[in-house]
Design a protein around this motif. Sequence first.
Motif, PDB file in Angstrom:
ATOM      1  N   LEU A   1      88.398  61.329  47.955  1.00 44.82           N
ATOM      2  CA  LEU A   1      88.080  60.338  48.994  1.00 44.82           C
ATOM      3  C   LEU A   1      86.805  59.579  48.626  1.00 44.82           C
ATOM      4  CD1 LEU A   1      88.752  62.561  52.129  1.00 44.82           C
ATOM      5  CD2 LEU A   1      90.260  60.807  51.152  1.00 44.82           C
ATOM      6  N   PRO A   2      86.684  58.301  49.058  1.00 44.93           N
ATOM      7  CA  PRO A   2      85.462  57.545  48.770  1.00 44.93           C
ATOM      8  C   PRO A   2      84.225  58.259  49.318  1.00 44.93           C
ATOM      9  CG  PRO A   2      87.151  56.109  49.684  1.00 44.93           C
ATOM     10  CD  PRO A   2      87.661  57.519  49.817  1.00 44.93           C
ATOM     11  N   ALA A   3      83.169  58.291  48.505  1.00 38.28           N
ATOM     12  CA  ALA A   3      81.923  58.964  48.891  1.00 38.28           C
ATOM     13  C   ALA A   3      80.921  57.909  49.367  1.00 38.28           C
ATOM     14  CB  ALA A   3      81.373  59.760  47.718  1.00 38.28           C
ATOM     15  N   GLU A   4      80.830  57.755  50.670  1.00 38.47           N
ATOM     16  CA  GLU A   4      79.962  56.747  51.272  1.00 38.47           C
ATOM     17  C   GLU A   4      78.539  57.276  51.464  1.00 38.47           C
ATOM     18  OE1 GLU A   4      79.620  54.089  55.388  1.00 38.47           O
ATOM     19  OE2 GLU A   4      81.233  55.552  55.190  1.00 38.47           O
ATOM     20  N   GLY A   5      77.557  56.386  51.303  1.00 40.02           N
ATOM     21  CA  GLY A   5      76.174  56.693  51.636  1.00 40.02           C
ATOM     22  C   GLY A   5      75.430  57.567  50.646  1.00 40.02           C
ATOM     23  N   LEU A   6      75.934  57.694  49.410  1.00 39.48           N
ATOM     24  CA  LEU A   6      75.234  58.498  48.404  1.00 39.48           C
ATOM     25  C   LEU A   6      74.211  57.640  47.672  1.00 39.48           C
ATOM     26  CD1 LEU A   6      78.161  60.527  46.821  1.00 39.48           C
ATOM     27  CD2 LEU A   6      76.896  60.949  48.936  1.00 39.48           C
ATOM     28  N   LYS A   7      73.075  58.248  47.341  1.00 38.10           N
ATOM     29  CA  LYS A   7      72.037  57.546  46.588  1.00 38.10           C
ATOM     30  C   LYS A   7      72.371  57.650  45.104  1.00 38.10           C
ATOM     31  CE  LYS A   7      68.515  58.292  49.995  1.00 38.10           C
ATOM     32  NZ  LYS A   7      67.715  59.346  50.560  1.00 38.10           N
ATOM     33  N   VAL A   8      72.360  56.501  44.436  1.00 34.30           N
ATOM     34  CA  VAL A   8      72.675  56.442  43.012  1.00 34.30           C
ATOM     35  C   VAL A   8      71.501  55.797  42.290  1.00 34.30           C
ATOM     36  CG1 VAL A   8      74.282  55.585  41.269  1.00 34.30           C
ATOM     37  CG2 VAL A   8      75.136  56.207  43.553  1.00 34.30           C
ATOM     38  N   LYS A   9      70.950  56.533  41.328  1.00 32.44           N
ATOM     39  CA  LYS A   9      69.862  56.003  40.503  1.00 32.44           C
ATOM     40  C   LYS A   9      70.360  55.935  39.069  1.00 32.44           C
ATOM     41  CE  LYS A   9      65.092  56.569  39.085  1.00 32.44           C
ATOM     42  NZ  LYS A   9      63.868  57.361  39.118  1.00 32.44           N
ATOM     43  N   ILE A  10      70.134  54.791  38.441  1.00 29.52           N
ATOM     44  CA  ILE A  10      70.542  54.621  37.053  1.00 29.52           C
ATOM     45  C   ILE A  10      69.338  54.133  36.265  1.00 29.52           C
ATOM     46  CG2 ILE A  10      71.437  52.272  37.351  1.00 29.52           C
ATOM     47  CD1 ILE A  10      73.835  53.286  35.545  1.00 29.52           C
TER      48      ILE A  10
END
Length: 97
Positions: free
Chosen positions: A32-41
């Motif tokens: 399922l789509p994972a909403e509201g996660l913090k992604v740092k690249i």
Amino acid sequence: MMETEKTRDLPEFSKFSLKPAKITLIITHEGLPAEGLKVKIFRIGDTGLLDTTSKEGHVSFVLHKGKYDCTITDNENREHKYEIIQPGRDAVINLEI
């Protein structure tokens, strides 16, 4: 410059570009789509970019070609680490956490 036999043999560089391109990560959890996660690249030595996934689990960054470290922090504060490769053109990467 007059075209000669030698100039016709030269490689063409006009299509080569160092412009950054968009990379979109589609992040899912248990399919399922994972909403509201913090992604740092980021790359080592860079401050990096930070964004949050949309309700569809999407997050996009504009990056130059190369390897990047990616850290996704889920809603329980667990970190998931990945190596992302920006191929130098717009790209989509699916990640299941």
